[in-house]
Design a protein around this motif. Structure first.
Motif, PDB file in Angstrom:
ATOM      1  N   UNK A  38      47.192  44.528  43.477  1.00 40.15           N
ATOM      2  CA  UNK A  38      45.870  44.061  43.092  1.00 40.15           C
ATOM      3  C   UNK A  38      45.686  44.163  41.583  1.00 40.15           C
ATOM      4  N   UNK A  39      44.922  43.260  41.036  1.00 40.15           N
ATOM      5  CA  UNK A  39      44.574  43.285  39.616  1.00 40.15           C
ATOM      6  C   UNK A  39      43.277  44.063  39.416  1.00 40.15           C
ATOM      7  N   UNK A  40      42.928  44.315  38.155  1.00 37.93           N
ATOM      8  CA  UNK A  40      41.635  44.933  37.851  1.00 37.93           C
ATOM      9  C   UNK A  40      40.494  44.131  38.448  1.00 37.93           C
ATOM     10  N   UNK A  41      40.571  42.822  38.315  1.00 36.76           N
ATOM     11  CA  UNK A  41      39.502  41.965  38.825  1.00 36.76           C
ATOM     12  C   UNK A  41      39.391  42.069  40.346  1.00 36.76           C
ATOM     13  N   UNK A 253      45.780  45.503  51.236  1.00 35.53           N
ATOM     14  CA  UNK A 253      45.460  45.554  52.657  1.00 35.53           C
ATOM     15  C   UNK A 253      44.287  46.494  52.899  1.00 35.53           C
ATOM     16  N   UNK A 254      43.387  46.096  53.772  1.00 34.87           N
ATOM     17  CA  UNK A 254      42.256  46.941  54.163  1.00 34.87           C
ATOM     18  C   UNK A 254      42.616  47.651  55.452  1.00 34.87           C
ATOM     19  N   UNK A 269      43.975  42.721  57.170  1.00 34.52           N
ATOM     20  CA  UNK A 269      43.568  41.636  56.285  1.00 34.52           C
ATOM     21  C   UNK A 269      43.752  42.015  54.823  1.00 34.52           C
ATOM     22  N   UNK A 270      44.029  41.015  53.999  1.00 29.94           N
ATOM     23  CA  UNK A 270      44.172  41.154  52.557  1.00 29.94           C
ATOM     24  C   UNK A 270      42.804  40.923  51.917  1.00 29.94           C
ATOM     25  N   UNK A 276      35.158  41.647  51.946  1.00 26.38           N
ATOM     26  CA  UNK A 276      35.193  42.990  52.518  1.00 26.38           C
ATOM     27  C   UNK A 276      34.246  43.116  53.711  1.00 26.38           C
ATOM     28  N   UNK A 277      33.092  42.471  53.618  1.00 26.64           N
ATOM     29  CA  UNK A 277      32.119  42.551  54.715  1.00 26.64           C
ATOM     30  C   UNK A 277      32.691  41.968  55.999  1.00 26.64           C
ATOM     31  N   UNK A 278      33.399  40.856  55.890  1.00 19.47           N
ATOM     32  CA  UNK A 278      33.985  40.234  57.072  1.00 19.47           C
ATOM     33  C   UNK A 278      35.073  41.118  57.669  1.00 19.47           C
ATOM     34  N   UNK A 279      35.878  41.735  56.796  1.00 20.78           N
ATOM     35  CA  UNK A 279      36.922  42.631  57.285  1.00 20.78           C
ATOM     36  C   UNK A 279      36.311  43.821  58.013  1.00 20.78           C
TER      37      UNK A 279
END
Length: 366
Positions: A38-41, A253-254, A269-270, A276-279
């Motif tokens: 993951x990047x900072x963003x 990955x969450x 999920x990635x 995030x809410x959907x995950x």
């Protein structure tokens, strides 16, 4: 579909790289399988989304989160979102200046690991001697007004030195001392025969912890986390599967818990592809063991099912190959025999541990 409870805590695993090579590490045993970092963003969006879901705090961890170059920026973003910010660290690499910068950015709490009370033993357990560095970091944290937790992972290789470890920790005047017995997943499971204490060693440690709790009452909280293998009843791992925690890995990955990616057959999920809410609310891995409707017997009719949620899914899978099995740590589990056998299957002292090795190149360094 089970209704999702409120997300309370985001655990941001910024990198799997670490200067230590502890044999009980929670890092995956197959680091080469990780994807693009993951990047900072990406991380800032994750922090924003977690706050929007109702999260109250974020734990920056790893590996060693200090090896992530953008750490101060992420700390600042979390404080902008009014999240309580905790750094879980080995204390290396860190200078007082950098810690002051992190505090200025919004860091509020430091959880510092200590493996042993001596230099030689630190090398034996962690593969490197960082003891003096850790003592400096603890002193800096106090000077800068940070909340300080000293975390000591207990196992057969250091439980006999708990008196010395407690004296060392007390001298640092932390707000909290956490005596966390090893949980046998990942690298700890690979090294279980060498790490497993005897019941006598564990009882001695519990007495020492109780004495420290009484002695330090009103000054330092002392927490003793009983290992599952001797508890007879399972703990609600992470407060229950997908009940309040979300772990995001360095490659996006969450997960419902640190060790979940070792479970085959689940889809994680990635966070770059799904909100995030959907995950949290709809992700198949989060739905799979949320609540108690999925429970088999004897969990389904157990009066403690809403307390322990059937125990640890990762442990059930690691020991039985079945994620839906009652956690073998429970004495009522039909698989409890594997726990009893493991208690007595301790390797002779002197047998080498398999030390966890960090990746040689960390793509998160910036």
């Amino acid at each position: 579909m089970t209704t999702a409870p409120r997300l309370l805590t985001l655990i941001a695993e910024l990198t799997y790289a670490c200067p230590q090579r502890c044999a009980y590490c929670s890092n995956p045993t197959h680091l080469t399988r990780q994807g693009r970092a993951l990047s900072d963003e990406d991380w800032m969006r994750v922090i924003d989304d977690a706050e929007a879901l109702g999260a109250l705090q974020v734990h920056f961890t790893g590996g060693e989160p200090l090896l992530y170059g953008g750490l101060a920026r992420l700390v600042a973003r979390a404080r902008e979102r009014e999240l309580y910010v905790n750094l879980v660290t080995s204390g290396s690499p860190l200078s007082r200046r950098r810690l002051a910068e992190l505090a200025q950015a919004g860091l509020e709490h430091l959880q510092l690991s200590i493996q042993a009370p001596s230099h030689d033993k630190s090398i034996e357990i962690a593969g490197v001697d960082l003891l003096q560095q850790k003592l400096k970091v603890a002193a800096w944290a106090k000077e800068l007004g940070l909340q300080l937790t000293i975390n000591i992972v207990l196992h057969r290789e250091n439980v006999g030195e708990l008196s010395e470890l407690l004296a060392l920790a007390e001298g640092l005047e932390p707000h909290r001392i956490e005596l966390a017995n090893v949980q046998y997943l990942g690298w700890a499971l690979s090294n279980r025969a060498r790490l497993m204490p005897s019941r006598e060693e564990l009882e001695s440690a519990r007495r020492l912890a109780a004495a420290a709790q009484e002695r330090l009452k009103g000054r330092t909280d002392v927490l003793f986390v009983l290992p599952d293998y001797y508890a007879e009843r399972p703990r609600a791992c992470m407060g229950g599967w997908a009940q309040s925690y979300m772990v995001v890995t360095p490659d996006g990955l969450a997960l419902p818990c640190h060790a979940a990616r070792a479970i085959t057959g689940l889809h994680f999920d990635d966070v770059r592809r799904h909100p995030l809410a959907a995950i949290w609310r709809e992700g198949s891995a989060f739905q799979e063991f949320r609540g108690t409707d999925w429970h088999p017997e004897p969990c389904r009719s157990c009066p403690e099912r809403h307390k322990d949620f059937g125990g640890c899914r990762c442990q059930a899978f690691a020991l039985t190959g079945d994620t839906r099995a009652t956690d073998p740590a429970c004495s009522l589990s039909p698989h409890h025999g594997v726990i009893r056998e493991a208690r007595g299957a301790r390797a002779p002292r002197g047998e080498l541990l398999t030390l966890r090795r960090a990746p040689s190149v960390d793509r998160n360094l910036q």
